[in-house]
Scaffold this motif. Structure first.
Motif, PDB file in Angstrom:
ATOM      1  N   ALA B 223       0.840  -1.207   0.000  1.00 54.91           N
ATOM      2  CA  ALA B 223       0.000   0.000   0.000  1.00 54.91           C
ATOM      3  C   ALA B 223       0.870   1.249   0.000  1.00 54.91           C
ATOM      4  N   ASP B 224       1.937   1.205   0.792  1.00 59.82           N
ATOM      5  CA  ASP B 224       2.849   2.363   0.833  1.00 59.82           C
ATOM      6  C   ASP B 224       3.405   2.672  -0.555  1.00 59.82           C
ATOM      7  N   ASP B 225       3.796   1.610  -1.263  1.00 62.50           N
ATOM      8  CA  ASP B 225       4.341   1.815  -2.617  1.00 62.50           C
ATOM      9  C   ASP B 225       3.323   2.517  -3.507  1.00 62.50           C
ATOM     10  N   LEU B 226       2.100   2.019  -3.430  1.00 64.60           N
ATOM     11  CA  LEU B 226       1.050   2.591  -4.296  1.00 64.60           C
ATOM     12  C   LEU B 226       0.743   4.036  -3.883  1.00 64.60           C
ATOM     13  N   LEU B 227       0.676   4.241  -2.566  1.00 69.63           N
ATOM     14  CA  LEU B 227       0.363   5.593  -2.070  1.00 69.63           C
ATOM     15  C   LEU B 227       1.485   6.573  -2.427  1.00 69.63           C
ATOM     16  N   HIS B 228       2.715   6.086  -2.383  1.00 70.94           N
ATOM     17  CA  HIS B 228       3.834   6.967  -2.767  1.00 70.94           C
ATOM     18  C   HIS B 228       3.776   7.304  -4.245  1.00 70.94           C
ATOM     19  N   SER B 229       3.354   6.327  -5.044  1.00 70.56           N
ATOM     20  CA  SER B 229       3.330   6.591  -6.487  1.00 70.56           C
ATOM     21  C   SER B 229       2.234   7.598  -6.832  1.00 70.56           C
ATOM     22  N   HIS B 230       1.253   7.758  -5.933  1.00 76.06           N
ATOM     23  CA  HIS B 230       0.235   8.803  -6.133  1.00 76.06           C
ATOM     24  C   HIS B 230       0.346   9.801  -4.972  1.00 76.06           C
ATOM     25  N   ALA B 231       1.531  10.322  -4.797  1.00 77.37           N
ATOM     26  CA  ALA B 231       1.806  11.128  -3.592  1.00 77.37           C
ATOM     27  C   ALA B 231       0.892  12.352  -3.498  1.00 77.37           C
ATOM     28  N   PRO B 255       4.102   8.031   9.799  1.00 70.28           N
ATOM     29  CA  PRO B 255       5.201   7.719   8.864  1.00 70.28           C
ATOM     30  C   PRO B 255       4.790   7.918   7.412  1.00 70.28           C
ATOM     31  N   LEU B 256       3.539   7.588   7.109  1.00 69.94           N
ATOM     32  CA  LEU B 256       3.069   7.775   5.731  1.00 69.94           C
ATOM     33  C   LEU B 256       3.052   9.260   5.376  1.00 69.94           C
ATOM     34  N   ALA B 257       2.537  10.052   6.329  1.00 67.34           N
ATOM     35  CA  ALA B 257       2.490  11.507   6.094  1.00 67.34           C
ATOM     36  C   ALA B 257       3.891  12.038   5.825  1.00 67.34           C
ATOM     37  N   ALA B 258       4.852  11.504   6.579  1.00 72.45           N
ATOM     38  CA  ALA B 258       6.225  11.972   6.395  1.00 72.45           C
ATOM     39  C   ALA B 258       6.779  11.513   5.056  1.00 72.45           C
ATOM     40  N   SER B 259       6.482  10.276   4.702  1.00 70.17           N
ATOM     41  CA  SER B 259       7.102   9.746   3.486  1.00 70.17           C
ATOM     42  C   SER B 259       6.523  10.392   2.229  1.00 70.17           C
ATOM     43  N   VAL B 260       5.304  10.919   2.297  1.00 71.49           N
ATOM     44  CA  VAL B 260       4.781  11.641   1.112  1.00 71.49           C
ATOM     45  C   VAL B 260       4.991  13.155   1.268  1.00 71.49           C
ATOM     46  N   HIS B 261       5.799  13.525   2.272  1.00 71.00           N
ATOM     47  CA  HIS B 261       6.158  14.933   2.502  1.00 71.00           C
ATOM     48  C   HIS B 261       4.926  15.820   2.693  1.00 71.00           C
TER      49      HIS B 261
END
Lengths: 178, 484
Positions: B223-231, B255-261
């Motif tokens: 899910a993280d990968d997919l969410l990052h690809s649609h940041a 962590p997700l909020a941080a990783s998508v800046h």
């Protein structure tokens, strides 16, 4: 009988259900197309094209929005396509219509001529919003559904349309509101 | 009421008493309202051709003619699909679809559900049959079959990723509920998360964020990968969710909020740092937002949390920490200085040297340099010694460092009256007396240092043998012999 009930009747095979929908909406559809295209013959053609598309698309109508909104969505798309094809092929719809279809000519005063020209110059979304709001009394939610934009965008479009009209109309014609 | 507030009523059919009052007193708003109403009235009153009943009869007749002439337009893909359908018809025993309904003389025949057998196969227990039927439905694109298909899928466990991917391609509205249920089912989470890649990005992100907290490790990574690809979409949809979430849920989303800046998440994350339980997750997420200025909001936290922020934040955060060490706010400056030894490099040492030169942070900086403990740190202390506002701190620190290289320098301080004797004695006590005493006794022979050397010897040995170097030398040689 509501629009949606007529749609159900049509789906169930009732022959006259679609006719009744057309009777109900032909005048608003024509008026809308006339406002958008500024010409009787194109308004007639465009409104009929919209009804044809409505008929062929009724199987896909899923009641996520009222029938009226859906019809106006189709009308808006048809009018925009029409205008684009007019731009691409000037004179494409300039053939003389049969005499029985000629309505009485409209005499426009100077103010109305200027207003018509100013409305025709508005960007598509602004003109659509203005007509839907002022002429068809649609709420912003409904305009948003019809034009596939947000209600806020509809508000902004209306505001911009008014401002553009105010700015493009000769000032002396706006004197009465001072 | 301001002009802006009053003009909000401009687009409304009605108005408010306050707006009316404002209009009466504001000429520009009065004009704006008058012009808007004037234009509305003019547009509404714009003439439209008057059309009589006769015209509408012609209109209706012409419309019927158009409808009758119009063949439903089938896309090429449906033609291809029909060919495929015929080819596999024997396998699936599907009756050939009837000709599409045509509008003739007002007669509308309801469409026969030729897709019904396919739907029955969707309800099958055999995954291969289900998949084949769904793929045919995907190829055929039969929007009218979707409600029935949705009902059929309601009784299906959807089994695997391929089935879910096919459902996703058939219709977004249809797949939303199917995916929601699949993602909620632990056995299907991995397949559903992977299949989300087939969905419209907005829908995929919304669905994944909805179940993010319930995902196990592997599906969450997918899910993280997919969410990052649609940041961008993730940022937009995550922000309101983060602010409305409980602390526990927000900590999990941090962590997700941080990783998508998602920089706008900072206020929520800072609020989260007040909770002891979720503090660490929030601090690490804040650090990854790549905004070292956030450090300024963390000084009330325990030192190890601030250090975690700087560690996670990388060079920018360290640079910010260095700047904080020289801040005007003494509490902040001292806290930053205490943390700096962990991030010691040449630049940090220079910062500490500057902090050592300020009387308010001198002691903290000396302690920090002492903790660095390298040769560069020793050199820095010795270098700063001359200009230092308080030499005692440096001397004590040098003593605690117990470096053989420092000892001669400490002994030389015996002849420097500005070095506090207490501090020097304390520093020298850190070394073995066997080394210090014989090196200190010769200082008794120097006129300018005799008093201080005598005092130091008394403190280090506990003996009182007067100010004569010879007596001390004799005592020391006797003691060496006795020890031997």
């Amino acid at each position: 009988m509501t629009d949606e009930e007529l749609v159900d009747e049509h789906r169930a095979g009732r022959a006259d259900a679609f006719d009744r929908l057309v009777e109900r909406y032909r005048a608003p559809a024509y008026r809308f197309c006339y406002r958008m295209l500024g010409n009787h013959h194109e308004a007639e053609d465009a409104s009929q094209e919209a009804f044809v598309r409505t008929f062929t698309g009724l199987a896909r109508f899923r009641r996520e929005a009222p029938f009226r909104s859906w019809l106006f969505h189709i009308l808006a798309n048809v009018c925009l396509t029409w205008r684009r094809s007019m731009r691409d092929k000037p004179g494409a719809f300039a053939t003389d219509p049969p005499a029985e279809r000629q309505p009485a000519p409209i005499e426009l005063d100077e103010f109305q001529k200027q207003l018509q020209a100013a409305i025709q110059r508005l960007p598509d979304k602004q003109r659509l919003t203005l007509i839907l709001r002022v002429d068809e009394n649609c709420g912003f939610e409904e305009i948003a559904r019809i034009l596939d934009i947000t209600p806020l965008a509809a508000r902004v479009n209306l505001s911009l349309a008014r401002r553009n009209l105010r700015e493009t109309m000769p000032p002396h014609l706006l004197e009465p509101c001072r | 009421m301001t002009c802006d507030e009053a003009r909000r009523w401009l687009d409304e059919e009605t108005t408010s008493p306050e707006a009316d009052r404002h209009r009466r007193s504001c000429a520009s708003c009065r004009l704006a309202f008058a012009q808007a109403r004037f234009i509305d009235r003019a547009v509404r009153a714009f003439p439209v051709p008057e059309l009589h009943d006769d015209y509408w009869k012609i209109y209706q007749r012409r419309l019927h003619a158009r409808l009758a002439a119009r063949r439903p337009r089938w896309p090429v893909s449906v033609g291809i699909a029909a060919a495929v359908l015929l080819a596999v018809g024997a396998l699936f025993a599907i009756p050939r679809p009837d000709s599409p309904a045509r509008f003739e003389s007002h007669a509308v025949e309801p469409t026969r559900p030729h897709w019904r057998p396919l739907i029955q196969r969707v309800e099958s227990d055999d995954a291969a049959t289900v998949l084949a039927a769904l793929r045919l439905l995907e190829t055929l694109r039969l929007p009218e079959s979707l409600p029935t298909l949705k009902a059929a899928l309601g009784s299906q466990p959807w089994r695997d990723e391929a089935i879910l991917r096919t459902i996703a391609r058939i219709s977004p509205p249809l797949c939303e509920s199917v995916f929601r249920e699949a993602l909620a089912c632990p056995d299907l989470q991995a397949a559903a998360t992977a299949a989300c890649a087939e969905l419209r990005p907005e829908l995929a992100v919304r669905l994944l964020l909805g179940v993010y907290g319930e995902l196990t490790v592997a599906p969450r990574a997918a899910a993280d990968d997919l969410l990052h690809s649609h940041a961008a979409i993730t940022r937009r949809l995550l922000l309101p969710r983060l602010f409305s979430a409980s602390d526990a849920h927000a900590a999990m989303l941090a962590p997700l909020a941080a990783s998508v800046h998602l920089r706008e998440a900072a206020p929520r994350l800072l609020r989260l740092t007040r909770s002891e339980e979720h503090r660490r997750a929030a601090v690490l997420a804040l650090a990854r937002l790549d905004n070292p200025a956030l450090l300024a909001s963390l000084w009330d936290l325990p030192a190890q949390e601030i250090a975690a922020f700087v560690r996670e934040g990388g060079p920018k955060a360290v640079e910010h920490l260095r700047r904080s060490a020289l801040a005007a706010n003494m509490r902040v400056a001292r806290a930053a200085i205490d943390l700096l030894p962990e991030f010691a490099d040449a630049q940090t040492l220079r910062t500490l040297a500057a902090a050592m030169g300020r009387s308010s942070t001198h002691a903290a900086a000396v302690r920090a340099i002492e903790r660095v403990g390298t040769e560069e740190a020793i050199a820095l202390l010795l270098e700063g010694f001359r200009e230092a506002p308080s030499k005692g701190e440096i001397v004590r620190a040098l003593g605690r460092m117990r470096s053989p290289a420092i000892r001669p320098r400490l002994l030389r301080m015996t002849g420097e009256p500005r070095v506090p004797l207490d501090a020097l004695a304390e520093a020298l006590e850190a070394y073995p007396r066997e080394q210090i005493v014989p090196e200190l006794i010769p200082w008794m022979e120097r006129f300018d240092a005799r008093g201080r050397a005598h005092e130091l010897l008394k403190r280090l040995t506990g003996k009182k043998m007067g100010p004569h170097a010879g007596v001390w030398k004799q005592w020391w040689s006797t003691r060496i012999k006795e020890d031997a």
